[in-house]
Design a protein around this motif. Structure first.
Motif, PDB file in Angstrom:
ATOM      1  N   MET A 173       0.834  -1.205   0.000  1.00  0.00           N
ATOM      2  CA  MET A 173       0.000   0.000   0.000  1.00  0.00           C
ATOM      3  C   MET A 173       0.870   1.257   0.000  1.00  0.00           C
ATOM      4  O   MET A 173       0.619   2.194  -0.758  1.00  0.00           O
ATOM      5  N   GLU A 174       1.903   1.259   0.826  1.00  0.00           N
ATOM      6  CA  GLU A 174       2.795   2.419   0.903  1.00  0.00           C
ATOM      7  C   GLU A 174       3.607   2.592  -0.386  1.00  0.00           C
ATOM      8  O   GLU A 174       3.837   3.726  -0.824  1.00  0.00           O
ATOM      9  N   GLU A 175       4.020   1.486  -1.006  1.00  0.00           N
ATOM     10  CA  GLU A 175       4.730   1.563  -2.288  1.00  0.00           C
ATOM     11  C   GLU A 175       3.851   2.195  -3.367  1.00  0.00           C
ATOM     12  O   GLU A 175       4.342   2.880  -4.259  1.00  0.00           O
ATOM     13  N   LYS A 176       2.535   1.983  -3.253  1.00  0.00           N
ATOM     14  CA  LYS A 176       1.571   2.565  -4.192  1.00  0.00           C
ATOM     15  C   LYS A 176       1.182   3.983  -3.781  1.00  0.00           C
ATOM     16  O   LYS A 176       0.312   4.603  -4.375  1.00  0.00           O
ATOM     17  N   LYS A 177       1.820   4.474  -2.707  1.00  0.00           N
ATOM     18  CA  LYS A 177       1.633   5.846  -2.214  1.00  0.00           C
ATOM     19  C   LYS A 177       0.267   6.083  -1.560  1.00  0.00           C
ATOM     20  O   LYS A 177      -0.337   7.137  -1.708  1.00  0.00           O
ATOM     21  N   TYR A 178      -0.198   5.068  -0.834  1.00  0.00           N
ATOM     22  CA  TYR A 178      -1.458   5.202  -0.102  1.00  0.00           C
ATOM     23  C   TYR A 178      -1.263   4.810   1.355  1.00  0.00           C
ATOM     24  O   TYR A 178      -0.346   4.062   1.694  1.00  0.00           O
ATOM     25  N   ASN A 179      -2.151   5.324   2.200  1.00  0.00           N
ATOM     26  CA  ASN A 179      -2.259   4.850   3.568  1.00  0.00           C
ATOM     27  C   ASN A 179      -3.729   4.867   3.971  1.00  0.00           C
ATOM     28  O   ASN A 179      -4.588   5.338   3.236  1.00  0.00           O
ATOM     29  N   ILE A 180      -4.003   4.333   5.142  1.00  0.00           N
ATOM     30  CA  ILE A 180      -5.385   4.202   5.615  1.00  0.00           C
ATOM     31  C   ILE A 180      -5.928   5.553   6.077  1.00  0.00           C
ATOM     32  O   ILE A 180      -5.302   6.227   6.895  1.00  0.00           O
ATOM     33  N   SER A 181      -7.081   5.920   5.546  1.00  0.00           N
ATOM     34  CA  SER A 181      -7.819   7.054   6.083  1.00  0.00           C
ATOM     35  C   SER A 181      -8.668   6.536   7.239  1.00  0.00           C
ATOM     36  O   SER A 181      -8.611   7.057   8.347  1.00  0.00           O
ATOM     37  N   ASN A 182      -9.445   5.500   6.967  1.00  0.00           N
ATOM     38  CA  ASN A 182     -10.171   4.793   8.020  1.00  0.00           C
ATOM     39  C   ASN A 182     -10.632   3.436   7.512  1.00  0.00           C
ATOM     40  O   ASN A 182     -10.668   3.187   6.306  1.00  0.00           O
ATOM     41  N   THR A 183     -10.942   2.563   8.456  1.00  0.00           N
ATOM     42  CA  THR A 183     -11.464   1.245   8.132  1.00  0.00           C
ATOM     43  C   THR A 183     -12.593   0.920   9.097  1.00  0.00           C
ATOM     44  O   THR A 183     -12.549   1.307  10.270  1.00  0.00           O
ATOM     45  N   ASP A 184     -13.606   0.249   8.587  1.00  0.00           N
ATOM     46  CA  ASP A 184     -14.784  -0.111   9.376  1.00  0.00           C
ATOM     47  C   ASP A 184     -15.007  -1.610   9.211  1.00  0.00           C
ATOM     48  O   ASP A 184     -15.205  -2.093   8.095  1.00  0.00           O
ATOM     49  N   ILE A 185     -14.946  -2.348  10.323  1.00  0.00           N
ATOM     50  CA  ILE A 185     -14.993  -3.809  10.312  1.00  0.00           C
ATOM     51  C   ILE A 185     -16.209  -4.285  11.097  1.00  0.00           C
ATOM     52  O   ILE A 185     -16.454  -3.827  12.216  1.00  0.00           O
ATOM     53  N   THR A 186     -16.944  -5.231  10.511  1.00  0.00           N
ATOM     54  CA  THR A 186     -18.065  -5.864  11.210  1.00  0.00           C
ATOM     55  C   THR A 186     -17.788  -7.359  11.299  1.00  0.00           C
ATOM     56  O   THR A 186     -17.612  -8.025  10.281  1.00  0.00           O
ATOM     57  N   ILE A 187     -17.729  -7.862  12.525  1.00  0.00           N
ATOM     58  CA  ILE A 187     -17.491  -9.279  12.797  1.00  0.00           C
ATOM     59  C   ILE A 187     -18.831  -9.903  13.159  1.00  0.00           C
ATOM     60  O   ILE A 187     -19.522  -9.413  14.060  1.00  0.00           O
TER      61      ILE A 187
END
Length: 159
Positions: free
Chosen positions: A84-98
């Motif tokens: 992800m970092e090599e593609k020049k991105y990082n996490i803005s946010n993530t939403d997980i439902t288990i």
């Protein structure tokens, strides 16, 4: 900004540890899988690869490759973050439902969020985790396994 959706499911298996978001959960059963079967991290990885249009977890870490046998999914997530970092991105946010009937996860949610935030190199406020039951419907509702949905928003590092 790019958005990706991830999904994973596993059946329960006796004599295995239950690992979710890199955290060991006290349980009488774990998840069946080639790696540690951490369905939370697997759905998260798929959401990241989806946002980057790079396929899915199996195309990067195939379950036919013995080097991934019993590997910690945290290690797979670290490799995903590198990509992800090599593609020049990082996490803005993530939403997980288990989705699972048991065990109850309320006491583990904050530790799970901290674990993921550390690997994703982001603030815990950018990680949402919710645990739901399936109200006794279908295989998950009968307690035979787990399902996890994840949506991640990535931001371009250069913007």
């Amino acid at each position: 900004m790019r958005i990706g959706h991830g999904y994973d499911s596993h059946i329960f298996e006796k004599n295995r540890k239950l690992i979710l978001a890199g955290i060991e959960i006290k349980s009488e059963f774990g998840l069946k899988g080639h790696s540690d079967a951490d369905a939370v991290i697997h759905a998260l990885i798929d959401s990241i690869f989806g946002a980057l249009s790079l396929g899915d977890i199996g195309s990067h870490f195939p379950d036919t490759d013995n080097k991934y046998k019993n590997i910690s999914s945290v290690e797979l997530l670290k490799k995903t973050v590198q990509i992800m970092e090599e593609k020049k991105y990082n996490i803005s946010n993530t939403d997980i439902t288990i989705i699972l009937e048991k065990p109850k996860l309320r006491d583990y949610i904050d530790s799970m969020r901290e674990s993921l935030a550390k690997v994703l190199k982001t603030d815990i406020k950018n990680i949402s985790i919710k645990a739901k039951t399936n109200e006794k419907m279908d295989a998950v509702g009968r307690g035979e396994g787990i399902a996890v949905h994840c949506v991640s928003l990535l931001k371009n590092i250069d913007e």
